[in-house]
Design a protein around this motif. Structure first.
Motif, PDB file in Angstrom:
ATOM      1  N   VAL A 294       0.848  -1.198   0.000  1.00 53.18           N
ATOM      2  CA  VAL A 294       0.000   0.000   0.000  1.00 53.18           C
ATOM      3  C   VAL A 294       0.880   1.243   0.000  1.00 53.18           C
ATOM      4  O   VAL A 294       0.654   2.183  -0.774  1.00 53.18           O
ATOM      5  N   GLU A 295       1.900   1.257   0.855  1.00 55.45           N
ATOM      6  CA  GLU A 295       2.796   2.413   0.943  1.00 55.45           C
ATOM      7  C   GLU A 295       3.570   2.604  -0.364  1.00 55.45           C
ATOM      8  O   GLU A 295       3.717   3.728  -0.851  1.00 55.45           O
ATOM      9  N   TYR A 296       4.069   1.510  -0.937  1.00 56.92           N
ATOM     10  CA  TYR A 296       4.837   1.592  -2.177  1.00 56.92           C
ATOM     11  C   TYR A 296       4.004   2.213  -3.301  1.00 56.92           C
ATOM     12  O   TYR A 296       4.440   3.148  -3.967  1.00 56.92           O
ATOM     13  N   TYR A 297       2.799   1.684  -3.496  1.00 60.69           N
ATOM     14  CA  TYR A 297       1.967   2.189  -4.583  1.00 60.69           C
ATOM     15  C   TYR A 297       1.429   3.586  -4.291  1.00 60.69           C
ATOM     16  O   TYR A 297       1.279   4.401  -5.204  1.00 60.69           O
ATOM     17  N   SER A 298       1.169   3.892  -3.047  1.00 58.49           N
ATOM     18  CA  SER A 298       0.719   5.244  -2.691  1.00 58.49           C
ATOM     19  C   SER A 298       1.800   6.269  -3.024  1.00 58.49           C
ATOM     20  O   SER A 298       1.518   7.333  -3.584  1.00 58.49           O
ATOM     21  N   LYS A 299       3.058   5.950  -2.686  1.00 58.12           N
ATOM     22  CA  LYS A 299       4.169   6.861  -2.985  1.00 58.12           C
ATOM     23  C   LYS A 299       4.370   6.993  -4.494  1.00 58.12           C
ATOM     24  O   LYS A 299       4.594   8.096  -5.002  1.00 58.12           O
ATOM     25  N   ALA A 300       4.289   5.859  -5.205  1.00 57.56           N
ATOM     26  CA  ALA A 300       4.480   5.894  -6.660  1.00 57.56           C
ATOM     27  C   ALA A 300       3.405   6.739  -7.331  1.00 57.56           C
ATOM     28  O   ALA A 300       3.698   7.522  -8.247  1.00 57.56           O
ATOM     29  N   ILE A 301       2.180   6.622  -6.874  1.00 58.87           N
ATOM     30  CA  ILE A 301       1.083   7.417  -7.450  1.00 58.87           C
ATOM     31  C   ILE A 301       1.278   8.889  -7.119  1.00 58.87           C
ATOM     32  O   ILE A 301       1.136   9.769  -7.975  1.00 58.87           O
ATOM     33  N   ALA A 302       1.653   9.181  -5.855  1.00 63.12           N
ATOM     34  CA  ALA A 302       1.860  10.566  -5.435  1.00 63.12           C
ATOM     35  C   ALA A 302       3.017  11.205  -6.194  1.00 63.12           C
ATOM     36  O   ALA A 302       2.958  12.396  -6.548  1.00 63.12           O
ATOM     37  N   ASN A 303       4.074  10.438  -6.471  1.00 67.38           N
ATOM     38  CA  ASN A 303       5.239  10.960  -7.191  1.00 67.38           C
ATOM     39  C   ASN A 303       5.013  11.033  -8.700  1.00 67.38           C
ATOM     40  O   ASN A 303       5.807  11.626  -9.417  1.00 67.38           O
ATOM     41  N   GLY A 304       3.984  10.388  -9.185  1.00 68.74           N
ATOM     42  CA  GLY A 304       3.725  10.359 -10.613  1.00 68.74           C
ATOM     43  C   GLY A 304       4.576   9.332 -11.345  1.00 68.74           C
ATOM     44  O   GLY A 304       4.696   9.373 -12.557  1.00 68.74           O
ATOM     45  N   THR A 305       5.160   8.385 -10.610  1.00 69.36           N
ATOM     46  CA  THR A 305       6.013   7.373 -11.234  1.00 69.36           C
ATOM     47  C   THR A 305       5.285   6.053 -11.478  1.00 69.36           C
ATOM     48  O   THR A 305       5.855   5.135 -12.058  1.00 69.36           O
ATOM     49  N   TYR A 306       4.042   5.956 -11.058  1.00 70.17           N
ATOM     50  CA  TYR A 306       3.270   4.726 -11.265  1.00 70.17           C
ATOM     51  C   TYR A 306       2.709   4.737 -12.676  1.00 70.17           C
ATOM     52  O   TYR A 306       1.936   5.613 -13.043  1.00 70.17           O
ATOM     53  N   GLN A 307       3.123   3.778 -13.479  1.00 68.99           N
ATOM     54  CA  GLN A 307       2.693   3.703 -14.872  1.00 68.99           C
ATOM     55  C   GLN A 307       2.003   2.366 -15.130  1.00 68.99           C
ATOM     56  O   GLN A 307       2.502   1.324 -14.725  1.00 68.99           O
ATOM     57  N   VAL A 308       0.890   2.418 -15.804  1.00 64.01           N
ATOM     58  CA  VAL A 308       0.180   1.201 -16.200  1.00 64.01           C
ATOM     59  C   VAL A 308      -0.065   1.309 -17.699  1.00 64.01           C
ATOM     60  O   VAL A 308      -0.528   2.345 -18.180  1.00 64.01           O
ATOM     61  N   SER A 309       0.238   0.247 -18.403  1.00 65.92           N
ATOM     62  CA  SER A 309       0.047   0.298 -19.861  1.00 65.92           C
ATOM     63  C   SER A 309      -1.439   0.200 -20.204  1.00 65.92           C
ATOM     64  O   SER A 309      -2.212  -0.464 -19.510  1.00 65.92           O
TER      65      SER A 309
END
Length: 92
Positions: A64-79
């Motif tokens: 949860v923390e990993y994906y929350s940070k990735a989304i907040a940083n704008g680094t979470y990418q889904v094709s």
């Protein structure tokens, strides 16, 4: 959660196995005056596995923390392909 669904499936299968074992136990009891119960190795393993699954937390906080940070940083990418496959119920 997927794990819970699997536990229910395994538990229902184990219940079917229990019914068969119960029948065997009753016929053995009729043969002897002393009742005995034997738990198979598979039954013991299942019991241990079920206990370990119940001890696991419902939510994996690290993910949860990993994906929350990735989304907040704008680094979470889904094709787009993965999204479309998930919407159609297909695996890639």
């Amino acid at each position: 959660m997927i794990i819970n669904n699997n536990i229910q499936s395994v538990t229902s299968l184990y219940g079917t196995s229990q019914a068969t074992s119960s029948y065997r136990a009753r016929s053995k009891a009729a043969e002897s005056a002393r009742d005995e119960v034997e738990i198979s190795e598979a039954g013991q393993n299942f019991s241990e596995m079920l206990q370990k699954l119940r001890e696991e937390p419902e939510v994996r906080q690290d993910k949860v923390e990993y994906y929350s940070k990735a989304i907040a940083n704008g680094t979470y990418q889904v094709s787009a392909e993965n999204i479309a496959a998930a919407m159609l119920g297909q695996r890639i």
